[in-house]
Structure formats: structure tokens, C-alpha cells
Write an enzyme that holds these catalytic residues in place. Structure first.
Site, PDB file in Angstrom:
ATOM      1  N   PHE A 159      43.341  37.020  40.539  1.00 42.15           N
ATOM      2  CA  PHE A 159      44.096  37.993  39.754  1.00 42.15           C
ATOM      3  C   PHE A 159      43.625  37.949  38.309  1.00 42.15           C
ATOM      4  O   PHE A 159      43.201  36.893  37.821  1.00 42.15           O
ATOM      5  CB  PHE A 159      45.594  37.654  39.775  1.00 42.15           C
ATOM      6  CG  PHE A 159      46.216  37.723  41.137  1.00 42.15           C
ATOM      7  CD1 PHE A 159      46.887  38.853  41.564  1.00 42.15           C
ATOM      8  CD2 PHE A 159      46.127  36.641  42.016  1.00 42.15           C
ATOM      9  CE1 PHE A 159      47.459  38.919  42.826  1.00 42.15           C
ATOM     10  CE2 PHE A 159      46.693  36.690  43.276  1.00 42.15           C
ATOM     11  CZ  PHE A 159      47.358  37.835  43.682  1.00 42.15           C
ATOM     12  N   THR A 183      42.969  34.941  46.686  1.00 38.62           N
ATOM     13  CA  THR A 183      42.894  36.162  45.883  1.00 38.62           C
ATOM     14  C   THR A 183      42.847  35.765  44.416  1.00 38.62           C
ATOM     15  O   THR A 183      43.520  34.831  43.992  1.00 38.62           O
ATOM     16  CB  THR A 183      44.095  37.095  46.162  1.00 38.62           C
ATOM     17  OG1 THR A 183      44.030  37.518  47.527  1.00 38.62           O
ATOM     18  CG2 THR A 183      44.050  38.333  45.276  1.00 38.62           C
TER      19      THR A 183
END
Ligand SMILES: C=C(O[C@@H]1C=C(C(=O)O)C=C[C@H]1O)C(=O)O
Length: 357
Positions: A260, A258
Site C-alpha cells: 500500500f 499487498t
């Protein structure tokens, strides 16, 4: 094992530690001086481009045998502690504690920060916009599940800029209070985590109900209190709630990551290896997107991401979220951006920031 052989080696380690400690103190003193100068000129304390350069330098100069990544982890914490002597920054993130977002905060800022867990991505933006937090950390995209749409929508409107990015490997584990699946009636997790483990769950627990909850941290909290609940979460969240691992690394893609964004008021200076994020839109006619992007090719700016979101205001068809290599202060990029802006019905630079490690 003979302590006779170990004793002199331990004496050497003690002597080296004393040297490291003295040098750390000296470094912290210099950081304090930097802090005084910044305070006089009201300059920003956190300089992500400088910290990234330090981390790249230590990897380059690392003599071994320690791994580059481990040396960088140590230096990230040294800088974090030094920075906290200048000023401790407050960072809002999607809570509760134990989430991957919290891990992303530490990955960017080290542990000498004040984390501010928020109930939603909207709240993270609000905290950073209102100044209750110096920065916010929000998920932007997942390698398996794609864009985090709420973040994209909020980036469109916010006056904040992206001042940094963090890319984290996301490994999910199935955990319960007992460490077994005996008596478990439902498996709880954030919808993204359930989606990222879909095939594994279909194969191993096809008959157990799946229940989406607000976060993996919340799932872990529920599992700690209720023996009929199993949680999918990162192991840090499990540890925080005293859970035991039933199965580790259950995400369908072993390389699941992921990304960010660090959002704040800070405009990050060039670090030498940066990304720039843009939002663009064009009128809906043939060849419009092709023409829109032509300046990037013309000025040799590489595109690393292209994502579209339907515009919900009716004026334009789509917003395009485009990431390019380089900093908006780079000459080539600055020229490309001027031309891009001329072609676009909507144009916003979300920010330029150092590429994540
Ligand atoms: C010391 C400074 O302040 C902070 C701390 C840093 C460090 O400890 O190396 C680097 C950048 C800043 O975030 C600086 O700006 O150089």
C-alpha cells in the site's frame, strides 16, 4: 495451580506496570512539548521517517524474550497515542471497515487515528487532495495479482506525494454465518480475492458460483445477512460481521502480500533506509528504455520495481513506474534523477519514503 506461587509474581508485574505507566506518561509529556514547537512553526505532526527510526531502534535494542515484531507493534501504538496528543490525523482508505486497506492504515499510523472509509480508490485520492483527510492509504500491488491499475493511473495525475509504504501479508478465509457450507449457493469476494484463491476454489468448490463484489468487506456483510452466501475475506472482516471460518488461509500463494502507498501532502525526510517511486516515459524508438535507465546504473542506484502502463493519451506509448532504493535527497540519487529527467519525455517523482518493516 497454586496461587501462593503466583501472588508474588503478580505483585512484581503490578510494580513493573506502574513503572511502565509512569514512563509512558513522561514520554507523552515530551511528545506534547514537541507538539507545541510544531504548532508554533506550523510543522507537520506526523513524521514517518522518525517513527520508522524509532521502530528500527526498538528492534535493534530489544533484549528479548519478546519478538521484535511484537515489540514494534507495542511501540507503534505508543507513538500513535503520543502523536494523537499533538493532533489526531484523519486517514482515508478503501472501505468498508474490515478491509485490508483499513489494516494497512493501523499498520502505518497505529490505532489513535480517525479512519475515513471511502467507496473507491478515486474517493481516497479526492479526500486527501481536498484536505478532508490528512492522508490516504491505497493498494499499489499484490504479489499474486500484480499492479492495482487504478492506483497507478491516479498517481500519475495527483499533486499528492507518496509519504510511506505498508506491506501486509494477505490471508484469505472462506467464511459463512453458520461456519459450514450447507445451503451455500455463491461465494462472494472482491475480484482480486477471487483471483488469489482461484486454484483452491477450483479444487474444493468447483460447482459453487463465484460472484465478484465491490470489496471483501461487502462480501462479509452479505454473508452475515444471507445464508446462501459464503464470503472470502480477511478474518478481521469476518469477525466484524459475526461470521465463522469454514476454511482458513485459502489463498493460492501462502506468501501473498499487498503493498500500500500512503499518500498526502507531506514530503518525507530521509530515514536512512528509503525507497523512491518515479513515473517515466520515453518516445517509442529503439534503445530508448535502455538509455532512459542508464543513469541509475551509472550512479549505483538499485531498481526494486519496474512496471509499465499503456498511456491512454496517445502522446507516448507507455508510462514506466519505477521504484529505486534510496531517497531523492541522497546525493547519488539526486544526480541520477537530474540525468533521468533529461532522457525522459515525462518525468515525475511520486515520493521518497521509509521502506516498510
Ligand atoms: C514526537 C514526535 O511526533 C510524532 C510522534 C512520534 C513519537 O511518538 O515518537 C514520532 C514522530 C512523530 O510522528 C516527533 O516528531 O518527534
Amino acid at each position: 495451580m497454586s496461587d501462593e506461587k503466583l501472588t508474588p509474581l503478580r505483585a512484581r508485574i503490578d510494580a513493573i506496570d506502574a513503572q511502565i505507566l509512569a514512563l509512558l506518561g513522561e514520554r507523552a509529556g515530551v511528545a506534547q512539548e514537541v507538539g507545541h514547537i510544531k504548532a508554533e512553526t506550523n510543522a507537520p505532526v506526523f513524521r514517518p521517517e522518525r517513527e520508522m527510526q524509532v521502530l528500527r531502534n526498538v528492534a535493534e535494542r530489544n533484549p528479548g524474550p519478546l519478538a521484535d515484531g511484537d515489540v514494534q507493534t507495542i511501540f507503534r501504538e505508543i507513538m500513535s497515542a503520543c502523536r494523537a496528543l499533538e493532533k489526531r490525523v484523519t486517514v482515508a482508505y478503501l472501505g468498508p471497515v474490515g478491509t485490508f486497506s483499513e489494516q494497512a492504515v493501523y499498520q502505518q499510523f497505529g490505532h489513535a487515528v480517525d479512519g475515513m472509509p471511502c467507496a473507491s480508490i478515486d474517493e481516497v485520492f479526492r479526500a486527501a487532495e481536498a484536505g478532508t483527510a490528512d492522508f490516504g492509504v491505497v493498494p499499489v500491488e499484490n504479489s499474486t495479482e500484480g499492479a492495482i491499475n487504478r492506483t497507478l493511473d491516479l498517481l500519475l495525475q495527483t499533486p499528492l506525494t507518496i509519504s510511506g509504504e505498508v506491506s501486509l501479508p494477505v490471508h484469505h478465509s472462506l467464511m459463512t454465518a453458520s461456519g459450514t457450507m450447507a445451503g451455500v449457493e455463491r461465494i462472494c469476494a472482491h475480484p482480486q480475492a477471487l483471483a488469489q484463491c482461484q486454484a483452491w476454489l477450483n479444487q474444493h468448490y468447483p460447482a459453487v458460483a463465484r460472484q465478484p463484489v465491490s470489496s471483501n468487506g461487502e462480501a462479509a456483510r452479505m454473508a452475515a445477512e444471507d445464508g446462501t452466501v459464503a464470503a472470502i475475506a480477511g478474518e478481521i472482516a469476518g469477525e466484524k460481521h459475526g461470521l465463522q471460518v469454514v476454511s482458513a488461509h485459502i489463498q493460492d500463494d501462502p506468501h501473498n502480500r499487498t503493498r500500500f502507498a500512503v499518500i498526502g501532502r507531506l514530503r518525507t525526510s530521509p530515514s536512512g533506509h528509503d525507497h523512491t517511486s518515479l513515473v517515466l516515459s520515453v518516445a517509442n524508438k529503439a534503445g530508448a528504455v535502455y538509455n532512459l535507465l542508464a543513469p541509475l546504473a551509472k550512479h549505483g542506484v538499485s531498481m526494486t520495481r519496474f512496471e509499465s502502463r499503456p498511456a491512454r493519451m496517445g502522446t507516448w506509448e507507455y508510462y514506466f513506474y519505477v521504484d529505486v532504493e534510496g531517497h531523492s535527497d541522497d546525493e547519488r540519487m539526486a544526480r541520477a534523477l537530474v540525468e533521468l529527467k533529461e532522457n525522459a519525455a515525462f518525468f515525475k517523482v511520486l515520493g521518497s519514503y521509509p521502506c516498510s518493516l
